[in-house]
Design an enzyme around this catalytic site. Structure first.
Site, PDB file in Angstrom:
ATOM      1  CB  ALA A 146       1.029  -7.707  -2.899  1.00 48.09           C
ATOM      2  CB  THR A 147       4.426  -4.604   0.243  1.00 45.69           C
ATOM      3  OG1 THR A 147       3.100  -4.177   0.534  1.00 45.69           O
ATOM      4  CG2 THR A 147       5.375  -3.428   0.372  1.00 45.69           C
TER       5      THR A 147
ATOM      6  CD  GLN B  37      -7.576  -5.606  -3.723  1.00 43.24           C
ATOM      7  OE1 GLN B  37      -8.607  -6.270  -3.549  1.00 43.24           O
ATOM      8  NE2 GLN B  37      -6.953  -5.029  -2.712  1.00 43.24           N
TER       9      GLN B  37
ATOM     10  CB  SER C 184      -1.074 -10.351  -1.235  1.00 36.41           C
ATOM     11  OG  SER C 184      -0.992 -10.301   0.157  1.00 36.41           O
TER      12      SER C 184
ATOM     13  CG  HIS D 123      -3.358 -10.129   3.546  1.00 33.47           C
ATOM     14  ND1 HIS D 123      -4.217  -9.090   3.756  1.00 33.47           N
ATOM     15  CD2 HIS D 123      -2.238  -9.590   3.021  1.00 33.47           C
ATOM     16  CE1 HIS D 123      -3.622  -7.950   3.375  1.00 33.47           C
ATOM     17  NE2 HIS D 123      -2.422  -8.236   2.932  1.00 33.47           N
TER      18      HIS D 123
ATOM     19  CB  THR E 184      13.947 -20.360   7.092  1.00 37.64           C
ATOM     20  OG1 THR E 184      15.320 -20.417   7.466  1.00 37.64           O
ATOM     21  CG2 THR E 184      13.285 -21.706   7.305  1.00 37.64           C
TER      22      THR E 184
ATOM     23  CB  CYS F 259      -2.551   0.608   2.058  1.00 37.43           C
ATOM     24  SG  CYS F 259      -3.236  -1.028   1.830  1.00 37.43           S
TER      25      CYS F 259
HETATM   26  N1  PMP Z   1      -1.206  -3.994  -4.024  1.00 35.41           N
HETATM   27  C1  PMP Z   1      -2.537  -3.839  -3.926  1.00 35.41           C
HETATM   28  C2  PMP Z   1      -3.335  -3.536  -5.154  1.00 35.41           C
HETATM   29  C3  PMP Z   1      -3.156  -3.967  -2.679  1.00 35.41           C
HETATM   30  O1  PMP Z   1      -4.477  -3.802  -2.578  1.00 35.41           O
HETATM   31  C4  PMP Z   1      -2.357  -4.235  -1.536  1.00 35.41           C
HETATM   32  C5  PMP Z   1      -2.987  -4.342  -0.164  1.00 35.41           C
HETATM   33  N2  PMP Z   1      -3.706  -3.207   0.240  1.00 35.41           N
HETATM   34  C6  PMP Z   1      -0.986  -4.399  -1.696  1.00 35.41           C
HETATM   35  C7  PMP Z   1      -0.441  -4.275  -2.962  1.00 35.41           C
HETATM   36  C8  PMP Z   1      -0.106  -4.738  -0.537  1.00 35.41           C
HETATM   37  O2  PMP Z   1      -0.227  -6.092  -0.245  1.00 35.41           O
HETATM   38  P1  PMP Z   1       0.416  -6.762   1.049  1.00 35.41           P
HETATM   39  O3  PMP Z   1      -0.436  -6.350   2.194  1.00 35.41           O
HETATM   40  O4  PMP Z   1       0.348  -8.228   0.787  1.00 35.41           O
HETATM   41  O5  PMP Z   1       1.825  -6.290   1.154  1.00 35.41           O
END
Ligand code: PMP
Length: 383
Positions: free
Chosen positions: A69-70, A177, A197, A199, A238, A327
């Protein structure tokens, strides 16, 4: 360890791992190769992307595979706003966004963009009137998270999309989320750019999706990673068949198990909150009411009188939870989300967050309560 930190990450489901394994061993072809092994991998990726598109109800040709997601947020915001045909220089977002949006916006400021962060109510929902007031002729994009990772607030994303499109502005939403907790429908909600994302949804780490377009409006992106021209030049590199196939399986399981898991997870959350607030006086809930449809299932965030959340966390053996957002734990500041919903600095520092997941049990919650009460009694000021 009793794992109650499912907003930070989730375990990769065993069924997901099982589908991934052959793609790392015997079926290791490069999906961009023209020989049979390459074609086999590329066809499997196509199928996996179709599954993902079906789960999130998005057009399959709008899916861009990212590292999570980042990266999806970076590509959505930087990609759309820095496209050579995008001349507007103002972005609207919200004070409670994840750093994976806020830090991109800070960087966009350095690139000459104007950024306006709108406020939220006491339950964390975004102020729609405030968005309407700050959109102007120079606004390129509005970015509003679908659901918050700390206090679990679910935003009225369809209403926000309507508001943006009435004003000719693109909407990006960080939906990290949502999967596995609430239904997501990208086309139905009419969001232009949506980040996911794997994970956070019982899939592998290091893989995610950006949905760029829902069929209703043209979304132009300037690639942020260039190289071999994969994914229509929008994100080179890739592709990772095992991770993409695992992500598809994880997303599919989230959809299939959503209805059955929601009530169970919410019952476990009620058990955790009721027991803890019986045994520790003065706990205050942060975010929407637990029975509110505005709150993500399984999310619990509260402040503990007299002790810092961080102190409690470190003193508690065998229970994984977090303070504010995992995070941002490297930063010393109290949670910006809790400050944005009006908590003072000490209440924000006294906060803890739990995220209950698919595999948690009643026994685990009982044990976690015992451990948490024990550590609280060891460190509490009245001792
Ligand atoms: N956005 C939100 C709302 C998240 O909770 C997170 C993970 N803490 C992220 C982005 C980042 O996701 P990723 O670890 O997949 O880069």
């Amino acid at each position: 360890m009793i794992y109650l930190d499912h907003h930070a990450t989730t375990p990769c489901d065993a069924r997901v791992v099982e589908t991934m394994l052959p793609w790392m061993t015997e079926k290791f072809g490069n999906p961009h190769s023209d020989h049979a092994m390459g074609r086999e991998a590329s066809e499997a990726i196509e199928q996996a992307l179709q599954t993902i598109a079906d789960v999130i109800e998005a057009p399959v040709d709008s899916l861009i595979v990212t590292s999570g997601a980042t990266e999806s947020n970076n590509l959505a915001i930087r990609g759309a706003c820095l496209h050579p045909r995008q001349k507007k220089r103002h972005i609207v977002s919200v004070a409670t966004e994840h750093p994976a949006v806020l830090d991109v916006l800070e960087d966009m400021r350095r690139d000459g963009f104007r950024v306006t962060l709108v406020s939220v109510g006491a339950d964390g929902t975004v102020d729609l009137d405030h968005i309407a007031r700050v959109i102007d002729d120079d606004t390129a994009m509005v970015s509003v998270m679908w659901a918050n990772n700390e206090i679990g607030t679910i935003n009225p994303i369809e209403l926000i999309a309507e508001l943006c499109h009435d004003r000719g502005v693109l909407l990006h939403s960080d939906a990290t989320q949502t999967l596995g907790r609430i239904p997501v429908n990208v086309i139905g909600s009419d969001v232009d750019l949506t980040s996911f994302s794997a994970h956070k949804a019982y899939g592998p780490k290091g893989i995610g999706i950006l949905v760029a377009g829902n069929g209703n409006r043209r979304v132009r992106l300037r690639p942020q990673i260039v190289g071999g021209g994969q994914q229509h030049n929008l994100r080179s590199g890739t592709l990772n068949p095992a991770a993409i196939i695992g992500m598809a399986k994880a997303f599919q399981l989230c959809k299939e198990e959503l209805a059955a898991s929601t009530d169970r997870i919410n019952a476990l959350r009620a058990q955790l909150w009721n027991k803890l607030s019986q045994k520790i006086t003065g706990l205050t809930l942060n975010g929407p009411a637990l029975d509110s449809s505005l709150r993500l299932p399984g999310n619990l965030n509260f402040s503990v009188p007299g002790i810092e959340g961080e102190t409690w966390l470190v003193a508690t053996d065998d229970v994984a939870f977090s303070t504010g957002s995992a995070c941002s734990n490297t930063k010393a500041e109290p949670s910006h989300v809790l400050r944005a919903i009006g908590l003072n600095e000490s209440l924000a520092r006294q906060s803890v967050r739990f995220g209950i997941g698919r595999h948690n049990t009643e026994d685990e919650i009982s044990l976690a309560v015992d451990r948490l009460v024990m550590s609280y009694e060891e460190i509490s000021p009245g001792r």
